[in-house]
Design a protein around this motif. Structure first.
Motif, mmCIF file in Angstrom:
data_model
loop_
_atom_site.group_PDB
_atom_site.id
_atom_site.type_symbol
_atom_site.label_atom_id
_atom_site.label_comp_id
_atom_site.label_asym_id
_atom_site.label_seq_id
_atom_site.Cartn_x
_atom_site.Cartn_y
_atom_site.Cartn_z
ATOM 1 N N LEU A 1 14.989 44.784 88.610
ATOM 2 C CA LEU A 1 13.605 44.688 88.148
ATOM 3 C C LEU A 1 13.614 44.512 86.632
ATOM 4 N N LYS A 2 13.292 43.314 86.179
ATOM 5 C CA LYS A 2 13.319 43.014 84.749
ATOM 6 C C LYS A 2 11.955 43.303 84.140
ATOM 7 N N LYS A 3 11.956 43.969 82.971
ATOM 8 C CA LYS A 3 10.713 44.412 82.370
ATOM 9 C C LYS A 3 10.859 44.506 80.858
ATOM 10 N N ALA A 42 -0.185 39.739 67.274
ATOM 11 C CA ALA A 42 1.179 39.719 66.744
ATOM 12 C C ALA A 42 1.960 40.898 67.318
ATOM 13 N N ILE A 43 3.247 40.683 67.541
ATOM 14 C CA ILE A 43 4.097 41.769 68.030
ATOM 15 C C ILE A 43 4.088 42.874 66.990
ATOM 16 N N ASP A 44 3.741 44.068 67.419
ATOM 17 C CA ASP A 44 3.721 45.230 66.529
ATOM 18 C C ASP A 44 5.057 45.968 66.610
ATOM 19 N N LYS A 45 5.503 46.203 67.863
ATOM 20 C CA LYS A 45 6.740 46.968 68.045
ATOM 21 C C LYS A 45 7.298 46.707 69.447
ATOM 22 N N MET A 46 8.615 46.575 69.530
ATOM 23 C CA MET A 46 9.288 46.497 70.826
ATOM 24 C C MET A 46 9.494 47.930 71.299
ATOM 25 N N VAL A 47 9.020 48.245 72.493
ATOM 26 C CA VAL A 47 9.101 49.608 73.002
ATOM 27 C C VAL A 47 10.278 49.779 73.960
ATOM 28 N N PHE A 48 10.459 48.818 74.877
ATOM 29 C CA PHE A 48 11.480 48.979 75.914
ATOM 30 C C PHE A 48 11.814 47.616 76.495
ATOM 31 N N SER A 49 13.083 47.415 76.843
ATOM 32 C CA SER A 49 13.458 46.202 77.577
ATOM 33 C C SER A 49 14.531 46.548 78.594
ATOM 34 N N GLN A 50 14.371 45.994 79.778
ATOM 35 C CA GLN A 50 15.318 46.206 80.872
ATOM 36 C C GLN A 50 15.521 44.860 81.551
ATOM 37 N N THR A 51 16.674 44.252 81.299
ATOM 38 C CA THR A 51 16.921 42.932 81.873
ATOM 39 C C THR A 51 18.160 42.885 82.757
ATOM 40 N N ALA A 85 9.391 38.307 81.302
ATOM 41 C CA ALA A 85 10.151 39.214 80.434
ATOM 42 C C ALA A 85 11.366 38.508 79.846
ATOM 43 N N ILE A 86 12.071 37.741 80.662
ATOM 44 C CA ILE A 86 13.260 37.015 80.189
ATOM 45 C C ILE A 86 12.876 35.985 79.135
ATOM 46 N N LYS A 87 11.826 35.196 79.397
ATOM 47 C CA LYS A 87 11.376 34.185 78.422
ATOM 48 C C LYS A 87 10.959 34.837 77.117
ATOM 49 N N PHE A 88 10.223 35.952 77.220
ATOM 50 C CA PHE A 88 9.791 36.660 76.014
ATOM 51 C C PHE A 88 10.997 37.129 75.209
ATOM 52 N N LEU A 89 11.969 37.772 75.863
ATOM 53 C CA LEU A 89 13.146 38.284 75.147
ATOM 54 C C LEU A 89 13.951 37.173 74.498
ATOM 55 N N ASP A 109 -6.262 46.616 65.873
ATOM 56 C CA ASP A 109 -6.182 47.330 67.145
ATOM 57 C C ASP A 109 -4.858 47.014 67.823
ATOM 58 N N VAL A 110 -4.281 48.014 68.485
ATOM 59 C CA VAL A 110 -2.972 47.875 69.116
ATOM 60 C C VAL A 110 -3.087 48.228 70.597
ATOM 61 N N ILE A 111 -2.440 47.411 71.439
ATOM 62 C CA ILE A 111 -2.419 47.667 72.873
ATOM 63 C C ILE A 111 -0.999 47.453 73.385
ATOM 64 N N THR A 112 -0.647 48.184 74.429
ATOM 65 C CA THR A 112 0.665 48.054 75.042
ATOM 66 C C THR A 112 0.638 46.929 76.070
ATOM 67 N N CYS A 113 1.675 46.090 76.054
ATOM 68 C CA CYS A 113 1.791 44.976 76.994
ATOM 69 C C CYS A 113 3.097 45.112 77.773
ATOM 70 N N ILE A 114 3.040 44.764 79.045
ATOM 71 C CA ILE A 114 4.220 44.801 79.905
ATOM 72 C C ILE A 114 4.382 43.427 80.543
ATOM 73 N N LEU A 115 5.570 42.862 80.395
ATOM 74 C CA LEU A 115 5.894 41.597 81.048
ATOM 75 C C LEU A 115 6.994 41.848 82.066
ATOM 76 N N TRP A 116 6.893 41.173 83.210
ATOM 77 C CA TRP A 116 7.829 41.371 84.310
ATOM 78 C C TRP A 116 8.604 40.093 84.601
ATOM 79 N N GLU A 117 9.787 40.280 85.157
ATOM 80 C CA GLU A 117 10.623 39.227 85.722
ATOM 81 C C GLU A 117 10.830 38.033 84.771
ATOM 82 N N SER A 118 10.495 36.808 85.202
ATOM 83 C CA SER A 118 10.790 35.625 84.388
ATOM 84 C C SER A 118 10.021 35.639 83.069
#
Length: 125
Positions: free
Chosen positions: A59-61, A46-55, A83-87, A72-81
């Motif tokens: 370079l979209k991230k 489950a999404i714990d926290k939004m840390v950063f978005s650059q669209t 990142a857009i779909k996720f947002l 347990d919590v882990i950081t995830c990074i999504l790129w390009e398309s």
């Protein structure tokens, strides 16, 4: 397999075979360093926290943290398309309910210094 003059072939549908099979990697294993950085993994949480978005830049991230059922919590990074779909989903999601994310074929990147490992779709083009 050997074919003879008496061999016949027929197309057979196997409905009981699923199209997708997930083998989820425990976040605890990733955080403990029990992973191969060149092996792609499936994770869910489950999404714990939004840390950063650059669209708006070239370079979209999107960076967010994902929490599994063990806490347990882990950081995830999504790129390009991705990142857009996720947002688009994140911005239209109903507040107060957990947003579940399933990442397939994700790459685990080893942590740098004091930072823990991260999960990314950086292999996608």
């Amino acid at each position: 397999m050997q074919f003879t003059a008496g061999t016949t072939l027929r197309d057979k549908k196997f409905l009981e075979i699923t199209q997708f099979e997930f083998v989820f990697k425990n976040l605890a294993d990733i955080l403990a360093g029990n992973f191969e950085s060149d092996l792609l993994v499936d994770i869910i949480g489950a999404i714990d926290k939004m840390v950063f978005s650059q669209t708006q830049a070239s370079l979209k991230k999107v960076i967010f943290t994902l929490r599994d059922s063990s806490g347990d919590v882990i950081t995830c990074i999504l790129w390009e398309s991705h990142a857009i779909k996720f947002l688009n989903c994140y911005n239209n999601f109903t507040l107060g309910e957990p947003m579940i994310v399933l990442l397939t074929h994700a790459r685990v990147k080893e942590g740098q210094g004091k930072y823990p490992p991260t999960v990314s779709n950086s292999w996608c083009r």
